[in-house]
Scaffold this motif. Sequence first.
Motif, mmCIF file in Angstrom:
data_model
loop_
_atom_site.group_PDB
_atom_site.id
_atom_site.type_symbol
_atom_site.label_atom_id
_atom_site.label_comp_id
_atom_site.label_asym_id
_atom_site.label_seq_id
_atom_site.Cartn_x
_atom_site.Cartn_y
_atom_site.Cartn_z
ATOM 1 N N VAL A 1 -6.767 -7.529 9.292
ATOM 2 C CA VAL A 1 -5.923 -6.714 8.633
ATOM 3 C C VAL A 1 -6.199 -5.831 7.558
ATOM 4 O O VAL A 1 -5.703 -4.753 7.254
ATOM 5 C CB VAL A 1 -4.764 -7.739 8.002
ATOM 6 N N PHE A 2 -7.399 -6.414 6.830
ATOM 7 C CA PHE A 2 -7.769 -5.508 5.813
ATOM 8 C C PHE A 2 -8.599 -4.538 6.216
ATOM 9 O O PHE A 2 -8.620 -3.425 5.684
ATOM 10 C CB PHE A 2 -8.893 -6.584 4.711
ATOM 11 N N SER A 3 -9.123 -4.535 7.556
ATOM 12 C CA SER A 3 -9.874 -3.551 8.111
ATOM 13 C C SER A 3 -8.905 -2.381 8.446
ATOM 14 O O SER A 3 -9.300 -1.062 8.074
ATOM 15 C CB SER A 3 -10.675 -3.687 9.492
ATOM 16 N N ALA A 4 -7.725 -2.750 9.019
ATOM 17 C CA ALA A 4 -6.710 -1.665 9.185
ATOM 18 C C ALA A 4 -6.088 -1.079 7.946
ATOM 19 O O ALA A 4 -5.703 0.038 7.955
ATOM 20 C CB ALA A 4 -5.700 -2.492 9.983
ATOM 21 N N ALA A 5 -5.926 -1.847 6.817
ATOM 22 C CA ALA A 5 -5.371 -1.321 5.729
ATOM 23 C C ALA A 5 -6.566 -0.410 4.932
ATOM 24 O O ALA A 5 -6.165 0.504 4.412
ATOM 25 C CB ALA A 5 -5.340 -2.745 4.541
ATOM 26 N N ALA A 6 -7.825 -0.761 5.165
ATOM 27 C CA ALA A 6 -8.765 0.004 4.600
ATOM 28 C C ALA A 6 -8.837 1.396 5.417
ATOM 29 O O ALA A 6 -8.855 2.587 4.820
ATOM 30 C CB ALA A 6 -10.169 -0.504 4.845
ATOM 31 N N LYS A 7 -8.329 1.394 6.847
ATOM 32 C CA LYS A 7 -8.438 2.789 7.696
ATOM 33 C C LYS A 7 -7.054 3.585 6.888
ATOM 34 O O LYS A 7 -7.221 4.743 6.758
ATOM 35 C CB LYS A 7 -8.273 2.396 8.929
ATOM 36 N N LEU A 8 -6.152 2.887 6.789
ATOM 37 C CA LEU A 8 -4.947 3.548 6.329
ATOM 38 C C LEU A 8 -5.069 4.189 4.776
ATOM 39 O O LEU A 8 -4.870 5.395 4.437
ATOM 40 C CB LEU A 8 -3.721 2.418 6.286
ATOM 41 N N ILE B 1 0.636 -1.365 -0.017
ATOM 42 C CA ILE B 1 0.076 0.071 0.040
ATOM 43 C C ILE B 1 0.774 1.286 -0.185
ATOM 44 O O ILE B 1 0.502 2.174 -0.706
ATOM 45 C CB ILE B 1 -1.064 -0.069 1.242
ATOM 46 N N LEU B 2 2.048 1.402 0.843
ATOM 47 C CA LEU B 2 2.978 2.382 1.181
ATOM 48 C C LEU B 2 3.850 2.725 -0.201
ATOM 49 O O LEU B 2 3.869 3.824 -0.973
ATOM 50 C CB LEU B 2 3.521 2.261 2.171
ATOM 51 N N SER B 3 3.965 1.453 -1.149
ATOM 52 C CA SER B 3 4.979 1.644 -2.241
ATOM 53 C C SER B 3 3.696 2.199 -3.225
ATOM 54 O O SER B 3 4.390 3.033 -4.179
ATOM 55 C CB SER B 3 5.373 0.217 -2.742
ATOM 56 N N PHE B 4 2.694 1.839 -3.451
ATOM 57 C CA PHE B 4 1.772 2.161 -4.451
ATOM 58 C C PHE B 4 1.467 3.668 -4.162
ATOM 59 O O PHE B 4 1.235 4.324 -5.177
ATOM 60 C CB PHE B 4 0.386 1.560 -4.330
ATOM 61 N N HIS B 5 1.129 4.187 -2.832
ATOM 62 C CA HIS B 5 0.832 5.528 -2.595
ATOM 63 C C HIS B 5 2.042 6.506 -2.951
ATOM 64 O O HIS B 5 1.884 7.357 -3.568
ATOM 65 C CB HIS B 5 0.571 5.763 -1.090
ATOM 66 N N GLY C 1 -7.934 5.167 3.762
ATOM 67 C CA GLY C 1 -8.752 6.297 4.079
ATOM 68 C C GLY C 1 -8.135 7.502 4.275
ATOM 69 O O GLY C 1 -8.431 8.690 3.967
ATOM 70 N N TYR C 2 -7.306 7.242 5.378
ATOM 71 C CA TYR C 2 -6.150 8.348 5.905
ATOM 72 C C TYR C 2 -5.708 8.957 4.788
ATOM 73 O O TYR C 2 -5.372 10.185 4.725
ATOM 74 C CB TYR C 2 -5.551 7.721 6.877
ATOM 75 N N LEU C 3 -5.024 8.070 3.845
ATOM 76 C CA LEU C 3 -4.375 8.663 2.837
ATOM 77 C C LEU C 3 -5.186 9.465 1.801
ATOM 78 O O LEU C 3 -4.484 9.823 0.667
ATOM 79 C CB LEU C 3 -3.451 7.471 2.257
ATOM 80 N N GLY C 4 -6.473 9.204 1.860
ATOM 81 C CA GLY C 4 -7.379 9.835 0.918
ATOM 82 C C GLY C 4 -7.958 9.197 -0.166
ATOM 83 O O GLY C 4 -8.398 9.527 -1.205
ATOM 84 N N TYR C 5 -7.712 7.821 -0.120
ATOM 85 C CA TYR C 5 -8.375 6.790 -0.987
ATOM 86 C C TYR C 5 -9.658 6.461 -0.720
ATOM 87 O O TYR C 5 -9.979 6.402 0.440
ATOM 88 C CB TYR C 5 -7.451 5.844 -1.294
ATOM 89 N N LYS C 6 -10.474 6.225 -1.816
ATOM 90 C CA LYS C 6 -11.826 5.836 -1.363
ATOM 91 C C LYS C 6 -12.150 4.179 -2.012
ATOM 92 O O LYS C 6 -11.805 4.066 -2.938
ATOM 93 C CB LYS C 6 -12.924 6.679 -2.266
#
Length: 78
Positions: free
Chosen positions: A62-69, A33-37, A71-76
Amino acid sequence: MHRENSSCVVVPVIGAGFARSQLPFNGLLLFLILSFHAASLERLVTRNLKIIVSQDEFDPRVFSAAAKLLGYLGYKKA
């Protein structure tokens, strides 16, 4: 204006055990996720990223935490 490389990028997270990765699955997912961002900050890569995992690796927490991250980064969520 930048054009994306593809309308959808699909990334399977497989083979981490065979690659003898030192990261646990949630670490690999976070790294992905961070590499993509980071790449998206330079230019638009895609508007749709799909991450594919096996049933054995799937953990809703894990996927709930990833979804929160994300969202925080601005993705929908699509």
